[in-house]
Design a protein around this motif. Sequence first.
Motif, mmCIF file in Angstrom:
data_model
loop_
_atom_site.group_PDB
_atom_site.id
_atom_site.type_symbol
_atom_site.label_atom_id
_atom_site.label_comp_id
_atom_site.label_asym_id
_atom_site.label_seq_id
_atom_site.Cartn_x
_atom_site.Cartn_y
_atom_site.Cartn_z
ATOM 1 N N ASP A 15 0.836 -1.202 0.000
ATOM 2 C CA ASP A 15 0.000 0.000 0.000
ATOM 3 C C ASP A 15 0.872 1.253 0.000
ATOM 4 O O ASP A 15 0.634 2.192 -0.766
ATOM 5 C CB ASP A 15 -0.941 0.020 1.203
ATOM 6 N N PHE A 16 1.882 1.267 0.862
ATOM 7 C CA PHE A 16 2.798 2.406 0.887
ATOM 8 C C PHE A 16 3.469 2.582 -0.475
ATOM 9 O O PHE A 16 3.580 3.706 -0.985
ATOM 10 C CB PHE A 16 3.866 2.261 1.977
ATOM 11 N N GLY A 17 3.899 1.479 -1.070
ATOM 12 C CA GLY A 17 4.566 1.553 -2.372
ATOM 13 C C GLY A 17 3.689 2.191 -3.434
ATOM 14 O O GLY A 17 4.150 3.001 -4.240
ATOM 15 N N GLU A 18 2.416 1.844 -3.421
ATOM 16 C CA GLU A 18 1.489 2.419 -4.390
ATOM 17 C C GLU A 18 1.286 3.912 -4.124
ATOM 18 O O GLU A 18 1.284 4.729 -5.061
ATOM 19 C CB GLU A 18 0.159 1.677 -4.337
ATOM 20 N N LEU A 19 1.124 4.279 -2.863
ATOM 21 C CA LEU A 19 0.983 5.695 -2.511
ATOM 22 C C LEU A 19 2.264 6.467 -2.836
ATOM 23 O O LEU A 19 2.220 7.579 -3.362
ATOM 24 C CB LEU A 19 0.642 5.832 -1.025
ATOM 25 N N HIS A 20 3.391 5.865 -2.536
ATOM 26 C CA HIS A 20 4.686 6.498 -2.801
ATOM 27 C C HIS A 20 4.870 6.768 -4.295
ATOM 28 O O HIS A 20 5.350 7.828 -4.690
ATOM 29 C CB HIS A 20 5.809 5.602 -2.277
ATOM 30 N N ALA A 21 4.454 5.817 -5.118
ATOM 31 C CA ALA A 21 4.618 5.966 -6.564
ATOM 32 C C ALA A 21 3.790 7.123 -7.120
ATOM 33 O O ALA A 21 4.121 7.667 -8.170
ATOM 34 C CB ALA A 21 4.223 4.666 -7.263
ATOM 35 N N TRP A 69 -6.886 7.782 -2.256
ATOM 36 C CA TRP A 69 -6.398 6.446 -2.599
ATOM 37 C C TRP A 69 -7.370 5.376 -2.107
ATOM 38 O O TRP A 69 -7.691 4.436 -2.839
ATOM 39 C CB TRP A 69 -5.004 6.255 -1.997
ATOM 40 N N GLN A 70 -7.878 5.549 -0.884
ATOM 41 C CA GLN A 70 -8.841 4.586 -0.352
ATOM 42 C C GLN A 70 -10.127 4.579 -1.188
ATOM 43 O O GLN A 70 -10.690 3.516 -1.455
ATOM 44 C CB GLN A 70 -9.183 4.907 1.103
ATOM 45 N N GLN A 71 -10.578 5.753 -1.599
ATOM 46 C CA GLN A 71 -11.786 5.830 -2.426
ATOM 47 C C GLN A 71 -11.587 5.129 -3.763
ATOM 48 O O GLN A 71 -12.454 4.378 -4.211
ATOM 49 C CB GLN A 71 -12.194 7.283 -2.645
ATOM 50 N N VAL A 72 -10.454 5.356 -4.392
ATOM 51 C CA VAL A 72 -10.165 4.736 -5.684
ATOM 52 C C VAL A 72 -10.078 3.217 -5.533
ATOM 53 O O VAL A 72 -10.579 2.471 -6.375
ATOM 54 C CB VAL A 72 -8.853 5.305 -6.280
ATOM 55 N N ARG A 73 -9.460 2.758 -4.480
ATOM 56 C CA ARG A 73 -9.274 1.325 -4.241
ATOM 57 C C ARG A 73 -10.511 0.653 -3.644
ATOM 58 O O ARG A 73 -10.600 -0.564 -3.608
ATOM 59 C CB ARG A 73 -8.066 1.083 -3.325
ATOM 60 N N ILE A 124 -11.435 0.705 -0.480
ATOM 61 C CA ILE A 124 -11.100 0.117 0.821
ATOM 62 C C ILE A 124 -11.136 1.197 1.889
ATOM 63 O O ILE A 124 -11.141 2.393 1.588
ATOM 64 C CB ILE A 124 -9.707 -0.556 0.828
ATOM 65 N N ARG A 125 -11.155 0.790 3.121
ATOM 66 C CA ARG A 125 -11.072 1.722 4.247
ATOM 67 C C ARG A 125 -10.044 1.155 5.214
ATOM 68 O O ARG A 125 -10.262 0.100 5.807
ATOM 69 C CB ARG A 125 -12.446 1.866 4.911
ATOM 70 N N LEU A 126 -8.897 1.827 5.311
ATOM 71 C CA LEU A 126 -7.852 1.386 6.238
ATOM 72 C C LEU A 126 -8.253 1.684 7.674
ATOM 73 O O LEU A 126 -8.952 2.664 7.946
ATOM 74 C CB LEU A 126 -6.529 2.078 5.922
#
Length: 80
Positions: free
Chosen positions: A18-24, A44-48, A50-52
């Motif tokens: 998850d961090f890697g995707e956000l970092h990119a 990012w959560q909305q696009v995916r 998911i709710r962390l």
Amino acid sequence: MLADAPSLPGGCAQLWRDFGELHASRSWNMGGPSRITFSDLNAWQQVRGIRLKDWELGCIRKIDELWLSEYVERAPFSDV
């Protein structure tokens, strides 16, 4: 370099991805990389779809803080 990295503790692989995707997708400016913001995390959560959990958000923000610290320490302008 990554081949010598220690193994991730159990249960951390997904947070690392998850961090890697956000970092990119992190933004950069003339001063270098920007932090991953709460707005970034929310989008990012909305696009995916998911709710962390709070602790997962905290982990990702801590990883980001550590990454930024390493970046600043290794950046060619860090001695200025």
